[in-house]
Write a protein that holds these residues in place. Structure first.
Motif, PDB file in Angstrom:
ATOM      1  N   ALA A 130      37.334  33.981  32.877  1.00 24.66           N
ATOM      2  CA  ALA A 130      37.108  34.804  31.684  1.00 24.66           C
ATOM      3  C   ALA A 130      36.436  33.990  30.590  1.00 24.66           C
ATOM      4  O   ALA A 130      35.587  34.493  29.841  1.00 24.66           O
ATOM      5  CB  ALA A 130      38.433  35.373  31.188  1.00 24.66           C
ATOM      6  N   GLY A 182      42.896  37.711  23.109  1.00 23.94           N
ATOM      7  CA  GLY A 182      43.831  38.175  24.129  1.00 23.94           C
ATOM      8  C   GLY A 182      43.580  37.666  25.523  1.00 23.94           C
ATOM      9  O   GLY A 182      43.983  38.300  26.502  1.00 23.94           O
ATOM     10  N   THR A 183      42.930  36.508  25.657  1.00 19.21           N
ATOM     11  CA  THR A 183      42.710  35.936  26.983  1.00 19.21           C
ATOM     12  C   THR A 183      42.602  34.424  26.874  1.00 19.21           C
ATOM     13  O   THR A 183      42.205  33.883  25.832  1.00 19.21           O
ATOM     14  CB  THR A 183      41.437  36.507  27.627  1.00 19.21           C
ATOM     15  OG1 THR A 183      41.350  36.065  28.988  1.00 19.21           O
ATOM     16  CG2 THR A 183      40.190  36.065  26.886  1.00 19.21           C
ATOM     17  N   ARG A 184      42.959  33.739  27.958  1.00 15.39           N
ATOM     18  CA  ARG A 184      42.886  32.275  27.974  1.00 15.39           C
ATOM     19  C   ARG A 184      41.460  31.861  28.319  1.00 15.39           C
ATOM     20  O   ARG A 184      40.879  32.323  29.308  1.00 15.39           O
ATOM     21  CB  ARG A 184      43.859  31.711  29.006  1.00 15.39           C
ATOM     22  CG  ARG A 184      43.905  30.175  29.021  1.00 15.39           C
ATOM     23  CD  ARG A 184      44.951  29.685  29.998  1.00 15.39           C
ATOM     24  NE  ARG A 184      46.284  30.007  29.520  1.00 15.39           N
ATOM     25  CZ  ARG A 184      46.980  29.246  28.671  1.00 15.39           C
ATOM     26  NH1 ARG A 184      46.432  28.132  28.192  1.00 15.39           N
ATOM     27  NH2 ARG A 184      48.186  29.591  28.303  1.00 15.39           N
ATOM     28  N   THR A 233      38.168  28.941  32.030  1.00 16.27           N
ATOM     29  CA  THR A 233      38.648  29.897  33.014  1.00 16.27           C
ATOM     30  C   THR A 233      37.495  30.826  33.388  1.00 16.27           C
ATOM     31  O   THR A 233      36.452  30.829  32.718  1.00 16.27           O
ATOM     32  CB  THR A 233      39.806  30.714  32.441  1.00 16.27           C
ATOM     33  OG1 THR A 233      39.310  31.490  31.347  1.00 16.27           O
ATOM     34  CG2 THR A 233      40.937  29.811  31.959  1.00 16.27           C
ATOM     35  N   GLU A 268      42.080  32.084  21.403  1.00 20.97           N
ATOM     36  CA  GLU A 268      42.550  32.728  22.636  1.00 20.97           C
ATOM     37  C   GLU A 268      43.541  33.844  22.316  1.00 20.97           C
ATOM     38  O   GLU A 268      43.508  34.920  22.936  1.00 20.97           O
ATOM     39  CB  GLU A 268      43.185  31.690  23.555  1.00 20.97           C
ATOM     40  CG  GLU A 268      42.178  30.694  24.129  1.00 20.97           C
ATOM     41  CD  GLU A 268      42.833  29.590  24.932  1.00 20.97           C
ATOM     42  OE1 GLU A 268      42.234  29.128  25.915  1.00 20.97           O
ATOM     43  OE2 GLU A 268      43.967  29.181  24.567  1.00 20.97           O
TER      44      GLU A 268
END
Length: 295
Positions: free
Chosen positions: A64, A48-50, A62, A44
């Motif tokens: 994303a 750069g994202t959860r 999520t 993650e």
């Protein structure tokens, strides 16, 4: 970014999404659940994202994460297909293989081996080159051969070699020959005979009977085995054949067992090939011979 993310971590992410729990995913993947959780957290961070929501009942992707995981499944499936194609590409593509054989062996089990290989590997087109010295690289002509299946015990320097089967020799005579009534003929009974061989095959006799054994008068012919057998059937001499090929003897000739001192005469067979040959069909043929015919 790609170099910092391991393929195993991407697979772990899919397992976590399927299991909905780090603990269950870790058990399925066979690693510690703390290590698995750390791997996902590092993933993650790298992108750069959860990817997952953490909650008391487990984890879930999520929005994303859903998009990422859907795309990841497609990418990994394509990767699996690419790797599978790379492994089986040799089998799927049309290949060519040239095999050199001497005339005597081509009448025996070698021809059966070539036929069986062709049936097992229909994508490989096999061309046979028959001659007296089918050794890869022996002459400019035999340099065209990928592999030689030969009865000669004399190998060229540097050639790879696979020892194959042993065949028992028999004698073919005209059906009205004085010796034809005997079921077994001793080599010494051939002293007064004319032994017909294909050109270049006289050297195989020394391998078979031993250099100390006297040969009868030998006449070489540059003809096919079938023509040689017809010459024998018409009383122009006798010839040798593998006992397994006795059914190929034409009308007018008979096949009889041949012995030296009461013992069968056996001749060893070999496959030989150049180590620098990069033909992808060659290892397929060598593996086939090793699995079915290697002594």
């Amino acid at each position: 970014m790609r170099s910092s993310i391991q393929l195993a971590t991407l697979n772990y992410a899919l397992v976590v999404a399927e299991e909905g729990s780090f603990l269950r995913a870790a058990r399925r993947a066979g690693i510690d659940h703390t290590a698995l959780s750390r791997r996902i957290r590092d993933l993650e961070y790298a992108i750069g994202t959860r990817l997952f929501h953490r909650h008391a009942r487990g984890v879930g992707p999520t929005p994303a994460g859903e998009r990422f995981l859907d795309r990841l499944r497609s990418v990994l499936l394509e990767l699996d297909n690419t790797l599978t194609l790379a492994r089986t590409g040799i089998k799927d593509e049309l290949q060519r293989l040239s095999i050199g054989c001497n005339g005597l062996i081509l009448a025996g089990r070698a021809l059966d081996a070539v036929i069986e290989f062709g049936q097992c590997h229909p994508n490989v087109t096999v061309s046979l080159m028959e001659g007296s010295h089918p050794e890869p690289g022996a002459t400019s002509r035999w340099a065209e051969v990928d592999v030689a299946v030969t009865s000669s015990s004399q190998s060229l320097g540097g050639a790879f070699e696979l020892r194959l089967w042993k065949d028992t020799l028999a004698i073919v005579l005209a059906s009205n020959h004085p010796l034809a009534s005997r079921p077994v003929i001793e080599w010494s009974d051939l002293r007064q005979e004319t032994l017909l061989v294909r050109r270049g095959e006289a050297f195989l006799l020394a391998d078979a009977v031993g250099s100390s054994v006297q040969l009868p008068a030998v006449v070489e012919h540059h003809v096919s085995t079938g023509i040689l057998l017809r010459l024998v059937g018409n009383g122009l001499g006798v010839t040798l054949i593998y006992d397994g090929a006795a059914n190929s003897v034409p009308e007018g000739a008979v096949c009889r067992k041949l012995r030296i001192g009461g013992k069968p005469i056996q001749i060893a067979n070999f496959a030989r090939w150049r180590p620098d040959n990069a033909n992808p069909a060659l290892p397929m043929f060598i593996e086939f011979l090793h699995n079915r015919y290697s002594s």
